[in-house]
Design an enzyme around this catalytic site. Structure first.
Site, PDB file in Angstrom:
ATOM      1  CG  PHE A  73     -13.137   2.959  -3.863  1.00 62.82           C
ATOM      2  CD1 PHE A  73     -12.304   2.393  -4.808  1.00 62.82           C
ATOM      3  CD2 PHE A  73     -13.865   2.117  -3.031  1.00 62.82           C
ATOM      4  CE1 PHE A  73     -12.181   1.017  -4.911  1.00 62.82           C
ATOM      5  CE2 PHE A  73     -13.744   0.735  -3.136  1.00 62.82           C
ATOM      6  CZ  PHE A  73     -12.906   0.186  -4.076  1.00 62.82           C
TER       7      PHE A  73
ATOM      8  CG  ASP B  64     -10.738   6.157   1.989  1.00 61.74           C
ATOM      9  OD1 ASP B  64      -9.619   5.641   2.135  1.00 61.74           O
ATOM     10  OD2 ASP B  64     -11.757   5.516   1.664  1.00 61.74           O
TER      11      ASP B  64
ATOM     12  CE1 TYR C   3      -7.579  -3.729  -0.277  1.00 60.23           C
ATOM     13  CE2 TYR C   3      -8.450  -4.094   1.926  1.00 60.23           C
ATOM     14  CZ  TYR C   3      -8.616  -3.620   0.638  1.00 60.23           C
ATOM     15  OH  TYR C   3      -9.797  -3.055   0.280  1.00 60.23           O
ATOM     16  CE  LYS C   4      -7.223  -0.408  -1.847  1.00 61.96           C
ATOM     17  NZ  LYS C   4      -8.305   0.587  -1.786  1.00 61.96           N
TER      18      LYS C   4
ATOM     19  NE  ARG D 168      -6.123   0.748 -10.248  1.00 60.27           N
ATOM     20  CZ  ARG D 168      -6.609   0.533  -9.023  1.00 60.27           C
ATOM     21  NH1 ARG D 168      -7.047   1.523  -8.300  1.00 60.27           N
ATOM     22  NH2 ARG D 168      -6.670  -0.689  -8.534  1.00 60.27           N
TER      23      ARG D 168
END
Ligand code: PLP
Length: 412
Positions: free
Chosen positions: A125, A197, A222-223, A371
Site C-alpha cells: 500500500f 501492517d 476503520y476496515k 475489489r
C-alpha cells in the site's frame, strides 16, 4: 430469483447469521466494501450519540475522568489485542496507520542502528512506502533507505544488510496473505526487525503476533474492525522492545506524567509511550463500541465463513461462461486468500459503477481491479449468491458500457 437450496442451508447453519442485526445496513444495498470502510455497528452510533449529548454536552471536561476518556487508547488497544494474538500491555489505539508506521519505523531503525535499509514490497500500500521515503528524507539515505522489491524477491533480500522488514500481511489489491510466522523467523535469523501492517487482516483473519514473535505491528480501525471513517489506528510493540524504545513523535500524551507539565520529555513506561497528542474521543468511542461486536465472536469462525464466501465467487468466475473474461487476481487457494476477491478486467471501473448502481457496493483499484470485500459479520451466503448473479447479468448484457458508468469521482 430462486436461491439454491445449499445456499439457504448454509445460511440456516451459520453461527454468525445473527450478527447482521448488530449493524445498520441501508435497505437496498449489499455491502462488499468492508475492507475499505466497515459498516456501522448500531452500538457505535448509540455510544457516539451518548458521548455527544451527555459526556461532551453536559459533563464537559469532567468526562476525561468521569467517563474515562483518558483511558480509551489503552482500553481500545486491549480489545484489539485479543483479535491479533497479543497479550496485555502491547497494543494501543492512536493516530492513523501512516503516523504509527512512522513511529515504529524510526524506533526499529534506532534499535538496529548498525544498519539502515528498510525492505518492503513494491506493490505494498503506497502510504507504507511513502512513510519510509519521508523518514529517509528526514534522516538521510545513510540512515534510512527504502529497498522495495517484487513479492517473489523478498526472501532472497533478507540478509545482514537489512535493518527492518516492513510488510503488509494481506495485500490490499490481491488479498494474498503472507506467511507471517515463516517470514518473521527468516528475517529475525538475519538480525532484521520485523514490522507487520495488519490493515486488511485485523478482524478478518486469525493473527498470532506473540506466537510469531513479531517485533512491531500497526493496523486500521476503520476496515474490518468497523470503527468508522478515519477511526484511530492501532500499534503493537512487543514487550521486549518497550524499555529501550525511542519513539520520535514525543508528544505530551506519551509522557510519563503529562499533567506534571514538566519541560523535559520523559517517555511513559510500556505501550503508553506510543501516544503522541490528545486522542480524538468521538472516533475512539465509535471504535470502542464497534469492537464489542466481536465479543462473542471467534475469529476462526469469521475466517471459515469468509473462505467459503470468497470461494463461492471464485468458483463462479471459473465455471460460469459469462464470467470467464474476468481474470482472478486473488489466490485460488483459500488458505492464501484473505477476505476479498480481486478480479481484473479492462472495463473494471465501469463494472464497479454498474454493480454499485444495482446495490452491490464494491470498489475499483488501479489499474484494472474490481475489489470485492467480504465481511462475514454482515454478509450472508445469499448476499454473495445474489452478487454473483448480478455480476453475471452485467457481463452477459454488457450493461457496464453505458456512458454514465465511465464518470470518475475524487475517491474511488
Ligand atoms: C488502508 C491502509 C492504510 C491506511 O493508512 P491511514 O494512515 O489510516 O490512512 C495503510 N496501510 C495499508 C496497508 C492499508 O491497507
Amino acid at each position: 430469483m430462486s436461491i439454491p437450496e445449499y445456499i439457504l442451508e448454509w445460511d440456516r447453519n451459520d453461527s454468525l447469521a445473527q450478527k447482521k442485526n448488530e449493524f445498520y445496513l441501508p435497505p437496498g444495498k449489499r455491502y462488499f466494501d468492508g475492507n475499505s470502510l466497515g459498516a456501522m455497528p448500531k452500538l457505535a452510533a448509540e455510544q457516539v450519540q451518548q458521548t455527544l449529548t451527555q459526556e461532551w454536552g453536559v459533563d464537559l471536561i469532567d468526562s476525561w475522568n468521569k467517563h474515562q476518556w483518558i483511558d480509551l487508547p489503552q482500553k481500545v488497544g486491549e480489545k484489539i489485542a485479543r483479535l491479533i494474538g497479543a497479550s496485555a500491555g502491547q497494543v494501543i489505539a492512536a493516530d492513523s496507520t501512516s503516523v504509527n508506521l512512522f513511529k515504529v519505523l524510526a524506533a526499529a531503525l534506532q534499535l538496529n542502528s548498525g544498519r539502515h535499509k528498510v525492505l518492503s514490497q513494491s506493490d505494498n500500500f503506497p502510504t507504507d512506502l511513502y512513510m519510509v521515503q519521508g523518514l529517509s528524507a528526514l534522516l538521510g539515505d545513510d540512515r534510512c533507505e527504502l529497498i522495495d522489491v517484487p513479492e517473489a524477491d523478498i526472501e532472497t533480500h533478507l540478509n545482514e544488510d537489512i535493518a527492518v522488514l516492513m510488510l503488509t500481511h494481506v495485500n490490499f489489491r490481491s488479498g494474498k496473505i503472507h506467511d507471517m510466522q515463516r517470514l518473521t523467523e527468516l528475517a529475525q535469523a538475519k538480525g532484521i526487525i520485523v514490522i507487520w501492517d495488519l490493515a486488511h487482516s485485523a478482524g478478518a483473519v486469525p493473527i498470532a503476533l506473540d506466537d510469531c514473535h513479531v517485533d512491531f505491528a500497526v493496523g486500521c480501525g476503520y476496515k474490518f474492525l468497523n470503527g468508522g471513517p478515519g477511526a484511530p489506528s492501532f500499534v503493537y510493540v512487543a514487550k521486549r522492545h518497550q524499555a529501550n524504545l525511542q519513539q520520535p513523535l514525543t508528544g505530551w500524551m506519551g509522557h510519563a506524567t503529562p499533567f506534571s507539565f514538566d519541560k523535559n520529555y520523559q517517555p511513559a513506561p510500556g505501550i503508553d509511550q506510543l501516544l503522541c497528542g490528545t486522542p480524538s474521543i468521538l472516533s475512539m468511542r465509535a471504535l470502542d463500541a464497534a469492537l464489542n461486536v466481536f465479543d462473542s465472536v471467534e475469529i476462526l469462525s469469521v475466517r471459515e465463513k469468509s473462505k467459503r464466501q470468497t470461494q463461492l465467487i471464485i468458483d463462479s468466475v471459473q465455471s460460469v461462461d459469462e464470467l470467464k473474461e474476468l481474470s482472478i487476481v486473488s489466490p485460488i487457494d483459500a488458505e492464501q486468500r484473505a477476505s476479498q476477491v480481486a478480479l481484473a478486467h479492462e472495463s473494471a471501473f465501469a463494472i464497479t459503477q454498474c454493480l454499485i448502481d444495482q446495490g452491490f457496493v464494491v470498489d475499483f483499484r488501479e489499474p484494472n481491479i474490481i475489489r470485492i470485500g467480504v465481511t462475514p459479520l454482515y454478509l450472508s451466503y445469499e448476499d454473495v449468491f445474489r452478487f454473483v448473479t448480478a455480476l453475471t447479468a452485467i457481463m452477459r448484457e454488457k450493461l457496464y458500457l453505458k456512458s454514465k458508468y465511465a464518470i470518475r469521482q475524487k475517491v474511488t
